[in-house]
Design an enzyme around this catalytic site. Structure first.
Site, PDB file in Angstrom:
ATOM      1  CD  GLU A  85     -32.247 -24.253  68.698  1.00  0.00           C
ATOM      2  OE1 GLU A  85     -31.648 -25.094  68.019  1.00  0.00           O
ATOM      3  OE2 GLU A  85     -33.473 -24.069  68.643  1.00  0.00           O
ATOM      4  CG  HIS A 142     -28.445 -26.867  67.115  1.00  0.00           C
ATOM      5  ND1 HIS A 142     -29.228 -26.081  66.337  1.00  0.00           N
ATOM      6  CD2 HIS A 142     -27.405 -27.256  66.355  1.00  0.00           C
ATOM      7  CE1 HIS A 142     -28.691 -25.983  65.141  1.00  0.00           C
ATOM      8  NE2 HIS A 142     -27.591 -26.688  65.116  1.00  0.00           N
ATOM      9  CE  LYS A 169     -27.948 -27.455  60.956  1.00  0.00           C
ATOM     10  NZ  LYS A 169     -26.902 -26.477  60.699  1.00  0.00           N
TER      11      LYS A 169
HETATM   12  O1  LIG Z   1     -25.899 -26.968  63.036  1.00  0.00           O
HETATM   13  C1  LIG Z   1     -24.721 -27.135  62.866  1.00  0.00           C
HETATM   14  C2  LIG Z   1     -24.081 -28.395  63.186  1.00  0.00           C
HETATM   15  C3  LIG Z   1     -23.032 -28.203  64.234  1.00  0.00           C
HETATM   16  O2  LIG Z   1     -23.670 -27.844  65.430  1.00  0.00           O
HETATM   17  C4  LIG Z   1     -22.276 -29.511  64.472  1.00  0.00           C
HETATM   18  O3  LIG Z   1     -22.561 -30.174  65.453  1.00  0.00           O
HETATM   19  O4  LIG Z   1     -21.414 -29.848  63.654  1.00  0.00           O
HETATM   20  C5  LIG Z   1     -22.082 -27.116  63.768  1.00  0.00           C
HETATM   21  C6  LIG Z   1     -22.757 -25.810  63.439  1.00  0.00           C
HETATM   22  O5  LIG Z   1     -21.817 -24.883  62.936  1.00  0.00           O
HETATM   23  C7  LIG Z   1     -23.839 -26.022  62.456  1.00  0.00           C
HETATM   24  O6  LIG Z   1     -24.584 -24.847  62.286  1.00  0.00           O
END
Ligand SMILES: O=C1C[C@@](O)(C(=O)O)C[C@@H](O)[C@@H]1O
Length: 250
Positions: A85, A142, A169
Site C-alpha cells: 500500500e 491506500h 481512513k
Molecule cells: O495514511 C496516511 C495518509 C498519507 O498517505 C497521506 O496521503 O497523507 C500519509 C501517511 O503517512 C498516512 O499513514
C-alpha cells in the site's frame, strides 16, 4: 458522526486535526525529526514505523516508542504501511501481528493504523489486540494508482466500520480533477452515514484541495509535512493551518 477523543483532542469535531508524520530510519533520526516539530501548529504525531530499520527488533521498537512517549503528551499514531500500500517494507502476517502486539502492549501509543486489506481474520485479531490495550484503531486503505469508483470507496469505509475501526481512513490517487470531486462527494455522504469519524485524501498535486476541505466534507484529520513528506501532495503544516483557519467557521 461520532467524535473520537484522544488525549483531549476531539477528532471529528471542528477543524480537521493536523497530523505530522515522522519518517526517520533509526532512533536518532526519529527523535531529531520529532524535535524539529517544536513550536509548529499540529495536533497528532504519526510515527511511520515502516521507515524504521529495526521494526522487527522488539527491544529497539520498545525503546524508540518509550523515548517518543517521554517527549510528548500529544496523541501518537503508530503506522506500519506495507509496501503493498505504498509503504517501505512488507511484514509477514505473523510479523505484523507480533509488531501490533508489542506496540500496543508498550502503552506508549494512542492510535494504531491497521490496513483493511490485510484480510478479515487478521484485521479482526489486530483490532482486538489494540482495543484490549485501550488503543484506538485507524483502519486504512491506500490506492496509489487510481481513484476507485464511488461505490467501491463507500464499501471500503463501511467495511472498516464493520471490522471495528475507531477512525476510517482512505487515501486514493486521482488521475483527473473529476476523481478529486468524486472523493469529496463520497466523503460528504459517508461522513453522515457512518458512526465513526472518517479521514480521506486524494494524493498528489491535483488532490491537494482535498487536504484542506475536511471541514466541508467531513474528513476529520489531514496529514501535513514539516520537511520530509510521507505521501505525495502533503503541504507544509504552516500553510495548511492558514488555509484551514480561512475555511473554518463556528
Ligand atoms: O495514511 C496516511 C495518509 C498519507 O498517505 C497521506 O496521503 O497523507 C500519509 C501517511 O503517512 C498516512 O499513514
Amino acid at each position: 458522526m461520532k467524535v473520537c477523543t484522544v488525549r483531549g483532542i476531539h477528532i471529528g469535531e471542528g477543524k480537521p486535526k493536523v497530523c505530522l508524520p515522522i519518517v526517520g530510519k533509526n532512533e536518532k533520526e526519529i527523535i531529531q525529526q520529532f524535535q524539529s516539530f517544536q513550536g509548529l501548529p499540529y495536533d497528532v504525531i504519526e510515527l511511520r514505523i515502516d521507515f524504521y530499520q529495526e521494526i522487527r527488533n522488539s527491544s529497539s521498537l520498545k525503546s524508540v516508542l518509550q523515548k517518543l512517549r517521554s517527549m510528548t503528551d500529544l496523541p501518537i499514531l503508530l503506522t506500519y504501511r506495507s509496501s503493498r500500500e505504498g509503504g517501505q517494507m512488507q511484514l509477514s502476517d505473523e510479523e505484523y501481528q507480533t509488531f501490533v502486539k508489542q506496540a500496543c502492549e508498550s502503552q506508549c501509543i494512542d492510535l494504531i493504523d491497521i490496513e483493511l486489506m490485510s484480510g478479515n481474520t487478521l484485521v479482526f485479531q489486530l483490532v482486538e489486540i489494540a482495543h484490549q490495550n485501550d488503543i484506538k484503531v485507524v483502519m486504512s486503505n491506500h490506492d496509489f494508482d487510481k481513484t476507485p469508483c464511488f461505490s467501491d470507496m463507500m464499501n471500503r469505509l463501511e467495511q472498516m466500520e464493520i471490522l471495528g475501526a475507531d477512525i476510517c481512513k482512505l487515501a486514493v490517487m486521482p488521475i483527473t480533477y473529476k476523481d478529486v470531486i468524486t472523493l469529496l462527494n463520497m466523503t460528504l455522504e459517508m461522513s453522515h452515514k457512518l458512526e465513526r469519524p472518517i479521514v480521506t485524501m486524494a494524493m498528489g498535486k491535483i488532490g491537494v484541495i482535498s487536504r484542506i476541505t475536511g471541514e466541508l466534507t467531513g474528513s476529520s484529520m489531514t496529514f501535513a509535512s514539516a520537511g520530509k513528506i510521507s505521501a505525495p501532495g502533503q503541504m507544509n503544516v504552516i500553510d495548511m493551518q492558514v488555509l484551514l483557519e480561512a475555511i473554518h467557521h463556528d
